[in-house]
Design an enzyme around this catalytic site. Sequence first.
Site, short mmCIF file in Angstrom:
data_model
loop_
_atom_site.label_atom_id
_atom_site.label_comp_id
_atom_site.label_asym_id
_atom_site.label_seq_id
_atom_site.Cartn_x
_atom_site.Cartn_y
_atom_site.Cartn_z
N LEU A 22 23.26 3.18 -1.66
CA LEU A 22 22.13 4.09 -1.44
C LEU A 22 21.40 3.72 -0.14
CD1 LEU A 22 20.52 4.23 -5.03
CD2 LEU A 22 21.93 5.97 -3.91
N LYS A 72 27.90 -11.62 0.83
CA LYS A 72 26.58 -12.21 1.08
C LYS A 72 26.59 -13.73 1.33
CE LYS A 72 23.65 -8.89 -1.39
NZ LYS A 72 22.56 -8.78 -2.37
N GLY A 132 20.86 -14.69 -16.46
CA GLY A 132 21.88 -14.64 -15.41
C GLY A 132 21.70 -15.76 -14.41
P1 NAP Z 1 27.01 -11.96 -9.70
O1 NAP Z 1 26.64 -12.94 -8.65
O2 NAP Z 1 28.43 -11.58 -9.91
O3 NAP Z 1 26.45 -12.58 -11.12
C1 NAP Z 1 26.71 -11.92 -12.31
C2 NAP Z 1 25.89 -12.52 -13.46
O4 NAP Z 1 26.14 -11.72 -14.62
C3 NAP Z 1 26.28 -13.95 -13.84
O5 NAP Z 1 25.16 -14.64 -14.35
C4 NAP Z 1 27.32 -13.71 -14.95
O6 NAP Z 1 27.43 -14.78 -15.87
C5 NAP Z 1 26.69 -12.54 -15.66
N1 NAP Z 1 27.65 -11.74 -16.40
C6 NAP Z 1 28.58 -10.90 -15.90
N2 NAP Z 1 29.30 -10.33 -16.90
C7 NAP Z 1 28.79 -10.83 -18.05
C8 NAP Z 1 29.09 -10.63 -19.42
N3 NAP Z 1 30.08 -9.79 -19.81
N4 NAP Z 1 28.36 -11.27 -20.34
C9 NAP Z 1 27.38 -12.12 -19.96
N5 NAP Z 1 27.05 -12.36 -18.69
C10 NAP Z 1 27.75 -11.73 -17.74
O7 NAP Z 1 26.23 -10.60 -9.52
P2 NAP Z 1 24.77 -10.40 -8.86
O8 NAP Z 1 24.91 -10.21 -7.40
O9 NAP Z 1 23.87 -11.47 -9.36
O10 NAP Z 1 24.36 -8.96 -9.46
C11 NAP Z 1 24.05 -8.83 -10.83
C12 NAP Z 1 23.38 -7.49 -11.08
O11 NAP Z 1 22.17 -7.38 -10.33
C13 NAP Z 1 24.22 -6.27 -10.71
O12 NAP Z 1 24.08 -5.34 -11.75
C14 NAP Z 1 23.58 -5.74 -9.46
O13 NAP Z 1 23.71 -4.33 -9.34
C15 NAP Z 1 22.13 -6.13 -9.68
N6 NAP Z 1 21.40 -6.27 -8.40
C16 NAP Z 1 20.36 -5.43 -8.14
C17 NAP Z 1 19.67 -5.53 -6.96
C18 NAP Z 1 18.52 -4.59 -6.69
O14 NAP Z 1 18.10 -4.48 -5.53
N7 NAP Z 1 17.98 -3.94 -7.68
C19 NAP Z 1 20.02 -6.51 -6.01
C20 NAP Z 1 21.08 -7.38 -6.30
C21 NAP Z 1 21.78 -7.23 -7.50
P3 NAP Z 1 28.41 -16.03 -15.56
O15 NAP Z 1 27.65 -16.93 -14.63
O16 NAP Z 1 28.64 -16.63 -16.90
O17 NAP Z 1 29.65 -15.47 -14.93
#
Ligand code: NAP
Length: 281
Positions: A22, A72, A132
């Site tokens: 977006l 990143k 998370g």
């Molecule tokens: P990431 O680095 O891949 O981390 C993913 C996290 O989710 C880890 O803690 C992982 O746990 C957990 N997870 C994934 N699948 C899971 C499951 N089935 N059950 C339990 N825990 C699970 O991703 P990220 O960059 O942090 O992004 C995470 C979310 O934040 C995404 O939905 C993204 O769209 C959102 N986000 C939003 C913004 C915004 O501006 N609003 C900015 C950044 C990210 P493990 O450590 O155990 O693998």
Amino acid sequence: MVSIKGSDKVCGVIGDPIAHTLSPLIHNALALEMGKRAIYVPFHVKAENLQEAIKGAHALGILGLNVTMPHKQEMFNYVVKKDESAEKIGAINTLIYEAEGYKGYNTDAKGLKMSLEEEKVEWKDKNVAIIGSGGAAYAAYAAVAKEAKSIHIFNRTTQKAEVLRTHMQAYFNVPTFIYAETDKCLEQLDIVIQTTGVGMGSLKNKKPLCTDMVLSHAKVAIDLIYEPQETLFLSRAKARGCQCINGFGMLFYQAVIAFELMHGIKCHKESVLQIKEQLLK
Ligand code: NAP
């Protein structure tokens, strides 16, 4: 017909995949509103081409780039300078052109902070839960750590939560406790920030396992997911009477801060709010 002048600036976002982004919508709306002659475009860049892409972008004089998944962390290898915001979060989401190369920043924590301030959330002296331990959790931690009373991290993989705590303790001294997803926390948690991908995409109809436990005393629930607008986690929080906030505000304000860095200006508050309303519609 689109009228692009020779003196117009080019900015963009790089990621893999990129079609869902977006960011062009937000940045191009801001440029129009702020009277900046600049266009912002998406670039689909695969990991194996990242170094070449950054070199090429600099040679082309691209003014600023946002960086999204999965680049990143890798981006630390391709910047000539980094801001403290990037060091703290351990990731770079914004590149700003300088003569000798790009300088890396991270605008996610500040974006989340601005979104919470806009919603009048008070986290000073509060017990904050973060679900998370991925990149978004680092931003959430950095956003609240200076003022929070304590931080409680719940993660499927507790080792990753340990890495997050160790990294952050170089910058903040807030007491931080770690739990597996199904561990019970005896502290009354005031604010819960859901940062995992559970609730979107293929996990759309799921919620983190700790949801009901962490929400038992909470007044505010934040989910960094913005699509869907209301995750199962947020609908549970709503049913419990919590103030509910999704991730759109964070996404929007991190883009506003990146825009200000790219163009060296401060956006007018009224114009920013107007654009936010338009985008939400
Ligand atoms: P990431 O680095 O891949 O981390 C993913 C996290 O989710 C880890 O803690 C992982 O746990 C957990 N997870 C994934 N699948 C899971 C499951 N089935 N059950 C339990 N825990 C699970 O991703 P990220 O960059 O942090 O992004 C995470 C979310 O934040 C995404 O939905 C993204 O769209 C959102 N986000 C939003 C913004 C915004 O501006 N609003 C900015 C950044 C990210 P493990 O450590 O155990 O693998």
